[in-house]
Scaffold this motif. Structure first.
Motif, PDB file in Angstrom:
ATOM      1  N   VAL A 190       0.721   4.784  -9.871  1.00 49.36           N
ATOM      2  CA  VAL A 190       0.042   3.605  -9.334  1.00 49.36           C
ATOM      3  C   VAL A 190      -0.581   2.818 -10.483  1.00 49.36           C
ATOM      4  N   GLY A 191      -0.688   1.530 -10.319  1.00 53.89           N
ATOM      5  CA  GLY A 191      -1.334   0.679 -11.315  1.00 53.89           C
ATOM      6  C   GLY A 191      -0.408  -0.298 -12.012  1.00 53.89           C
ATOM      7  N   ASP A 192       0.904  -0.025 -11.979  1.00 51.17           N
ATOM      8  CA  ASP A 192       1.845  -0.878 -12.713  1.00 51.17           C
ATOM      9  C   ASP A 192       1.871  -2.311 -12.183  1.00 51.17           C
ATOM     10  N   ALA A 193       1.893  -2.450 -10.864  1.00 54.01           N
ATOM     11  CA  ALA A 193       2.014  -3.797 -10.283  1.00 54.01           C
ATOM     12  C   ALA A 193       0.799  -4.642 -10.660  1.00 54.01           C
ATOM     13  N   ARG A 194      -0.387  -4.019 -10.645  1.00 52.16           N
ATOM     14  CA  ARG A 194      -1.588  -4.748 -11.028  1.00 52.16           C
ATOM     15  C   ARG A 194      -1.562  -5.125 -12.507  1.00 52.16           C
ATOM     16  N   LEU A 195      -1.056  -4.210 -13.327  1.00 54.33           N
ATOM     17  CA  LEU A 195      -0.944  -4.515 -14.756  1.00 54.33           C
ATOM     18  C   LEU A 195      -0.018  -5.718 -14.975  1.00 54.33           C
ATOM     19  N   THR A 239      -4.667 -11.816 -18.912  1.00 49.23           N
ATOM     20  CA  THR A 239      -5.788 -10.944 -19.280  1.00 49.23           C
ATOM     21  C   THR A 239      -5.314  -9.678 -19.983  1.00 49.23           C
ATOM     22  N   GLN A 240      -3.994  -9.370 -19.916  1.00 47.41           N
ATOM     23  CA  GLN A 240      -3.433  -8.226 -20.620  1.00 47.41           C
ATOM     24  C   GLN A 240      -2.165  -8.684 -21.337  1.00 47.41           C
ATOM     25  N   HIS A 241      -1.773  -7.915 -22.355  1.00 44.86           N
ATOM     26  CA  HIS A 241      -0.550  -8.243 -23.087  1.00 44.86           C
ATOM     27  C   HIS A 241       0.270  -6.976 -23.259  1.00 44.86           C
ATOM     28  N   LEU A 242       1.572  -7.106 -23.152  1.00 46.51           N
ATOM     29  CA  LEU A 242       2.478  -5.958 -23.248  1.00 46.51           C
ATOM     30  C   LEU A 242       3.671  -6.342 -24.100  1.00 46.51           C
ATOM     31  N   SER A 243       4.336  -5.313 -24.638  1.00 49.01           N
ATOM     32  CA  SER A 243       5.637  -5.546 -25.278  1.00 49.01           C
ATOM     33  C   SER A 243       6.617  -6.030 -24.214  1.00 49.01           C
ATOM     34  N   ALA A 244       7.679  -6.694 -24.663  1.00 43.51           N
ATOM     35  CA  ALA A 244       8.668  -7.230 -23.715  1.00 43.51           C
ATOM     36  C   ALA A 244       9.237  -6.129 -22.826  1.00 43.51           C
ATOM     37  N   ASP A 245       9.532  -4.977 -23.415  1.00 46.25           N
ATOM     38  CA  ASP A 245      10.104  -3.881 -22.632  1.00 46.25           C
ATOM     39  C   ASP A 245       9.118  -3.359 -21.593  1.00 46.25           C
ATOM     40  N   ASP A 246       7.869  -3.151 -22.039  1.00 48.14           N
ATOM     41  CA  ASP A 246       6.867  -2.640 -21.100  1.00 48.14           C
ATOM     42  C   ASP A 246       6.607  -3.652 -19.989  1.00 48.14           C
ATOM     43  N   PHE A 247       6.561  -4.945 -20.357  1.00 50.63           N
ATOM     44  CA  PHE A 247       6.342  -5.972 -19.339  1.00 50.63           C
ATOM     45  C   PHE A 247       7.487  -5.993 -18.332  1.00 50.63           C
ATOM     46  N   ALA A 248       8.717  -5.877 -18.846  1.00 57.63           N
ATOM     47  CA  ALA A 248       9.870  -5.859 -17.930  1.00 57.63           C
ATOM     48  C   ALA A 248       9.750  -4.701 -16.942  1.00 57.63           C
ATOM     49  N   ALA A 249       9.270  -3.554 -17.446  1.00 61.49           N
ATOM     50  CA  ALA A 249       9.168  -2.368 -16.588  1.00 61.49           C
ATOM     51  C   ALA A 249       8.120  -2.565 -15.495  1.00 61.49           C
ATOM     52  N   ARG A 294       8.255  -3.254 -11.238  1.00 61.29           N
ATOM     53  CA  ARG A 294       7.471  -2.498 -10.254  1.00 61.29           C
ATOM     54  C   ARG A 294       6.702  -3.446  -9.326  1.00 61.29           C
ATOM     55  N   MET A 295       6.247  -4.567  -9.847  1.00 60.87           N
ATOM     56  CA  MET A 295       5.523  -5.534  -9.025  1.00 60.87           C
ATOM     57  C   MET A 295       6.472  -6.303  -8.119  1.00 60.87           C
ATOM     58  N   GLU A 296       7.605  -6.709  -8.660  1.00 65.20           N
ATOM     59  CA  GLU A 296       8.472  -7.636  -7.931  1.00 65.20           C
ATOM     60  C   GLU A 296       9.543  -6.946  -7.098  1.00 65.20           C
ATOM     61  N   ARG A 297       9.915  -5.731  -7.454  1.00 65.03           N
ATOM     62  CA  ARG A 297      10.962  -5.030  -6.702  1.00 65.03           C
ATOM     63  C   ARG A 297      10.518  -3.605  -6.399  1.00 65.03           C
ATOM     64  N   ASP A 328      -0.549  -3.053  -4.256  1.00 66.01           N
ATOM     65  CA  ASP A 328       0.826  -3.530  -4.397  1.00 66.01           C
ATOM     66  C   ASP A 328       1.737  -2.448  -4.991  1.00 66.01           C
ATOM     67  N   ASP A 329       1.350  -1.168  -4.824  1.00 65.77           N
ATOM     68  CA  ASP A 329       2.102  -0.072  -5.441  1.00 65.77           C
ATOM     69  C   ASP A 329       3.264   0.415  -4.568  1.00 65.77           C
ATOM     70  N   TYR A 330       3.042   0.457  -3.255  1.00 69.58           N
ATOM     71  CA  TYR A 330       4.038   0.938  -2.295  1.00 69.58           C
ATOM     72  C   TYR A 330       4.494   2.352  -2.610  1.00 69.58           C
ATOM     73  N   GLU A 331       3.540   3.149  -3.118  1.00 67.08           N
ATOM     74  CA  GLU A 331       3.726   4.597  -3.195  1.00 67.08           C
ATOM     75  C   GLU A 331       3.141   5.211  -1.914  1.00 67.08           C
ATOM     76  N   LEU A 332       3.385   6.514  -1.715  1.00 69.61           N
ATOM     77  CA  LEU A 332       2.790   7.206  -0.573  1.00 69.61           C
ATOM     78  C   LEU A 332       1.627   8.066  -1.040  1.00 69.61           C
ATOM     79  N   VAL A 333       0.492   7.951  -0.344  1.00 68.97           N
ATOM     80  CA  VAL A 333      -0.598   8.912  -0.522  1.00 68.97           C
ATOM     81  C   VAL A 333      -0.574   9.791   0.724  1.00 68.97           C
ATOM     82  N   PHE A 334      -0.596  11.118   0.509  1.00 65.85           N
ATOM     83  CA  PHE A 334      -0.459  12.000   1.678  1.00 65.85           C
ATOM     84  C   PHE A 334      -1.202  13.308   1.452  1.00 65.85           C
ATOM     85  N   THR A 335      -1.428  14.017   2.545  1.00 67.54           N
ATOM     86  CA  THR A 335      -2.106  15.306   2.466  1.00 67.54           C
ATOM     87  C   THR A 335      -1.201  16.391   3.047  1.00 67.54           C
ATOM     88  N   ALA A 336      -1.361  17.599   2.498  1.00 64.85           N
ATOM     89  CA  ALA A 336      -0.587  18.747   2.992  1.00 64.85           C
ATOM     90  C   ALA A 336      -1.408  19.997   2.714  1.00 64.85           C
TER      91      ALA A 336
END
Lengths: 323, 323
Positions: free
Chosen positions: B158-163, B171-181, B185-188, B262-270
């Motif tokens: 979690v956190g990539d889409a916000r980044l 407000t943040q800067h990334l290498s081209a590769d990291d930004f693409a990654a 995650r944010m867009e797809r 905007d992560d669209y991961e699952l948080v769950f309990t078991a």
């Protein structure tokens, strides 16, 4: 509690019909159609300026937003079960929301239709409802089931909503009483649910009249691979429409009734031997129906005037407020 | 053929799964869930500037509009069946529609999810999807089913889409590769459908992370009447997030992972005795899951830092682009 939590409080709905296994408050609602039932699904999006005027009272808007969706269930012969509401709002106006939800949930209660989920967001005013109903397998009133020789019927009257719109636009004028009557028809349409249910096993094909009688009948004819002859003088006028158009001499039939739209009546076909059954269904539902024409093998739609002559030029279906 | 008929041509969808008795083209679609199955229903409305940036490629937007809805099915353990699409568009741009529908229907095909109905209108850009899935009665992963002592898990990172959003905001800067990654995650986003299905009968409660990990976990805790302890150092960082935040020294956990949204991961309990089964489900689904905390009888949500000390102030859930 955030602004949108406050908004959601206006939409708490205690209704919990048997077919709803889990209502609002989880990632999904869970619907459990009764055994042997199909779930009928329809969605409609309403945008200010296209589907409603900014002058509409929010209570009427809440009613209409659900009514136009219930009308699709009626046209399939489906019994309302539940709906979801997605709402984009420019601001959280408490009085507006209270009135909107009163109109919406009042109609929902009248039809036993539970609000089971939704989404609320900021943005230009936009109302998107998805409605769910139940219909026994093989009893849905499909557009593709019209047969050559079928009678064609319309419920209630068509043209009032368009007349009200024209009064708002200033192209027509009505007495206060007549305006109130047609405005009610435009702003608070009555979904013909009871009629749709009563027509199961009686009617062949059905559609609801949202874009205009000719356009929606045209969908039935195209889907069924047939044609039709319609008699303009058989089409029932409402009192308000008759009054104004007799006084102005304008041709009501070619414009408002045939292509006005926003009527939310049912246009349907049934075999001639079912005439008594159709009238019994109408009486049971408390909604008048009128025989306006016949399904033909010759494709195309012929509209015959009072002298039995086909109109040369048919009015185009009215695309909501864009026409 | 009108403008909106042309638009609809972009959304013709030949997929016809067994649970769809009647697809597009009538007043309603007809769904026929398999015997013993409940129908899971969820609706989401996406508005430009709140849920997506105007810079997004329309193909990615089509993907994301369906993905966020499928994510709700995943969180219930439901198998995708069908969806409806209501679309308000300022204009009919053929290239835009071709790309949008390619992204939308590509993801639909990948999940066997049929487009069974919809509505198209003019107006400010607005996308409303209602999605339908099937889940066996009593096997849905409900928010209210967490039990004291349960392990708490998060899928993926979690956190990539916000980044990515913060890079767009400058407000943040990334290498081209990291930004693409992280932009991917944010867009797809990838709806965790396979994981949700594999967790049926294994997990107790689940929710998808759309508003932020703490906020969505909070929904589970509230619905279940329990509390939780979460360990920030157990929360997995993505490579891009680790890199930038190690270099800037900013506190990743308190902002992007815990409340980015905007992560669209699952948080769950078991339950603890299901640990092997949880890992087997994750392996089967091809999605990593990480144990990040424990459900407690003491209500409230405690977030413990690397020293085991509770954070005094928790970051607020991120309300899409409004925050």
């Amino acid at each position: 509690m955030g602004e949108f939590d406050l908004i959601r409080r206006h939409f708490q709905h205690a209704l919990h019909p048997a077919g709803v296994a889990l209502g609002n408050g989880d990632d999904c609602a869970l619907l459990a159609p009764a055994p042997g039932m199909h779930l009928a699904v329809s969605t409609d999006m309403l945008v200010e300026g296209r589907h409603f005027l900014s002058t509409v009272h929010p209570e009427a808007l809440g009613h209409k937003a659900l009514a136009v969706n219930l009308s699709d269930l009626a046209a399939m012969g489906a019994e309302p079960l539940a709906f979801t509401l997605a709402l984009s709002l420019p601001r959280a106006d408490d009085a507006w929301l209270a009135a909107f939800s009163r109109g919406l949930l009042g109609l929902a209660d009248a039809h036993g239709c539970a609000l089971v989920g939704g989404d609320t967001t900021g943005g230009p005013l936009n109302i998107c409802i998805t409605v769910f109903g139940q219909v026994p397998e093989h009893q849905a009133l499909r557009r593709s089931a019209a047969q050559v020789g079928d009678d064609i019927y319309i419920s209630g009257q068509v043209g009032d909503a368009r007349l009200a719109l024209e009064v708002f636009r200033g192209t027509q004028h009505l007495s206060a009483d007549d305006f109130a009557a047609v405005r009610l028809r435009m702003e608070r349409p009555t979904p013909r649910i009871a009629l749709g249910l009563a027509l199961r096993g009686v009617a062949h094909a059905a559609a609801d009249v949202s874009d205009g009688l000719l356009g929606d009948l045209g969908h039935i004819l195209t889907a069924s691979g047939v044609g039709a002859d319609i008699h303009t003088r058989w089409i029932p006028d409402s009192i308000a429409v008759s009054a104004i158009l007799q006084s102005t001499g304008a041709d009501f039939c070619t414009e408002y009734a045939l292509a006005g739209g926003d009527d939310y009546e049912l246009v349907f076909t049934a075999p001639p031997q079912a005439r008594a059954a159709v009238q019994a269904a109408a009486a049971q539902a408390g909604t008048g129906v009128t025989h306006i024409g016949t399904v033909s093998a010759a494709t195309g739609l012929r509209v015959l005037d009072a002298q039995g002559q086909p109109l040369r030029k048919l009015p185009a279906s009215f695309d909501h407020f864009a026409g």
